[in-house]
Design a protein around this motif. Structure first.
Motif, PDB file in Angstrom:
ATOM      1  N   ARG A 146       0.835  -1.211   0.000  1.00 17.63           N
ATOM      2  CA  ARG A 146       0.000   0.000   0.000  1.00 17.63           C
ATOM      3  C   ARG A 146       0.868   1.259   0.000  1.00 17.63           C
ATOM      4  O   ARG A 146       0.568   2.237  -0.689  1.00 17.63           O
ATOM      5  N   TYR A 147       1.945   1.228   0.776  1.00 18.37           N
ATOM      6  CA  TYR A 147       2.869   2.367   0.805  1.00 18.37           C
ATOM      7  C   TYR A 147       3.449   2.606  -0.596  1.00 18.37           C
ATOM      8  O   TYR A 147       3.486   3.736  -1.080  1.00 18.37           O
ATOM      9  N   ILE A 148       3.883   1.532  -1.236  1.00 16.46           N
ATOM     10  CA  ILE A 148       4.456   1.651  -2.579  1.00 16.46           C
ATOM     11  C   ILE A 148       3.417   2.215  -3.550  1.00 16.46           C
ATOM     12  O   ILE A 148       3.726   3.111  -4.349  1.00 16.46           O
ATOM     13  N   ALA A 149       2.185   1.742  -3.474  1.00 20.49           N
ATOM     14  CA  ALA A 149       1.119   2.238  -4.355  1.00 20.49           C
ATOM     15  C   ALA A 149       0.877   3.727  -4.113  1.00 20.49           C
ATOM     16  O   ALA A 149       0.692   4.498  -5.066  1.00 20.49           O
ATOM     17  N   ARG A 150       0.878   4.147  -2.837  1.00 21.03           N
ATOM     18  CA  ARG A 150       0.700   5.573  -2.530  1.00 21.03           C
ATOM     19  C   ARG A 150       1.839   6.402  -3.110  1.00 21.03           C
ATOM     20  O   ARG A 150       1.625   7.501  -3.613  1.00 21.03           O
ATOM     21  N   GLN A 151       3.049   5.880  -3.063  1.00 22.92           N
ATOM     22  CA  GLN A 151       4.191   6.605  -3.597  1.00 22.92           C
ATOM     23  C   GLN A 151       4.103   6.722  -5.120  1.00 22.92           C
ATOM     24  O   GLN A 151       4.458   7.756  -5.679  1.00 22.92           O
ATOM     25  N   TYR A 152       3.628   5.666  -5.790  1.00 19.88           N
ATOM     26  CA  TYR A 152       3.411   5.756  -7.231  1.00 19.88           C
ATOM     27  C   TYR A 152       2.388   6.850  -7.545  1.00 19.88           C
ATOM     28  O   TYR A 152       2.591   7.653  -8.460  1.00 19.88           O
ATOM     29  N   GLN A 153       1.302   6.889  -6.792  1.00 23.53           N
ATOM     30  CA  GLN A 153       0.261   7.893  -7.011  1.00 23.53           C
ATOM     31  C   GLN A 153       0.809   9.298  -6.763  1.00 23.53           C
ATOM     32  O   GLN A 153       0.585  10.215  -7.557  1.00 23.53           O
TER      33      GLN A 153
ATOM     34  N   GLN B  55       2.826  14.531  -8.846  1.00 23.10           N
ATOM     35  CA  GLN B  55       3.900  15.522  -8.927  1.00 23.10           C
ATOM     36  C   GLN B  55       4.350  15.725 -10.363  1.00 23.10           C
ATOM     37  O   GLN B  55       4.582  16.855 -10.793  1.00 23.10           O
ATOM     38  N   VAL B  56       4.457  14.640 -11.096  1.00 24.53           N
ATOM     39  CA  VAL B  56       4.893  14.728 -12.491  1.00 24.53           C
ATOM     40  C   VAL B  56       3.869  15.500 -13.313  1.00 24.53           C
ATOM     41  O   VAL B  56       4.219  16.355 -14.114  1.00 24.53           O
ATOM     42  N   SER B  57       2.586  15.206 -13.089  1.00 29.34           N
ATOM     43  CA  SER B  57       1.554  15.913 -13.862  1.00 29.34           C
ATOM     44  C   SER B  57       1.483  17.385 -13.458  1.00 29.34           C
ATOM     45  O   SER B  57       1.211  18.238 -14.297  1.00 29.34           O
ATOM     46  N   ASP B  58       1.741  17.688 -12.190  1.00 31.10           N
ATOM     47  CA  ASP B  58       1.754  19.089 -11.744  1.00 31.10           C
ATOM     48  C   ASP B  58       2.938  19.849 -12.321  1.00 31.10           C
ATOM     49  O   ASP B  58       2.850  21.049 -12.589  1.00 31.10           O
TER      50      ASP B  58
END
Length: 78
Positions: A53-60, A65-68
């Motif tokens: 879940r932590y890894i998934a949150r970091q991907y999100q 950040q990339v889209s911003d």
């Protein structure tokens, strides 16, 4: 017998994330990564599902950040 452990130690998590043990301890202290303390010495264990879940949150978070940071394109006038 399961091929994967349900609970991981701090060094195990550090190896999976390719970070230092100190960084994992910091994630636990801040609450970014959830874990439990067990036994009289308060040994940390992190459930494999919590790590995922932590890894998934970091991907999100990274995707946001990339889209911003992406330059805004003006509509094409073609």
């Amino acid at each position: 017998m399961p091929s994967q452990q349900r609970f991981l130690s701090i060094p195990d998590v550090a190896e999976v994330l390719n970070v230092s043990v100190r960084q994992v301890r910091s994630l636990l202290s801040s609450g970014e990564l959830r874990g439990i303390q067990i036994g009289g010495r308060g040994v940390w264990r992190i459930e494999d599902a919590e790590l995922e879940r932590y890894i998934a949150r970091q991907y999100q978070r990274t995707a946001e950040q990339v889209s911003d940071d992406a330059p805004t394109r003006a509509p094409s006038r073609e």
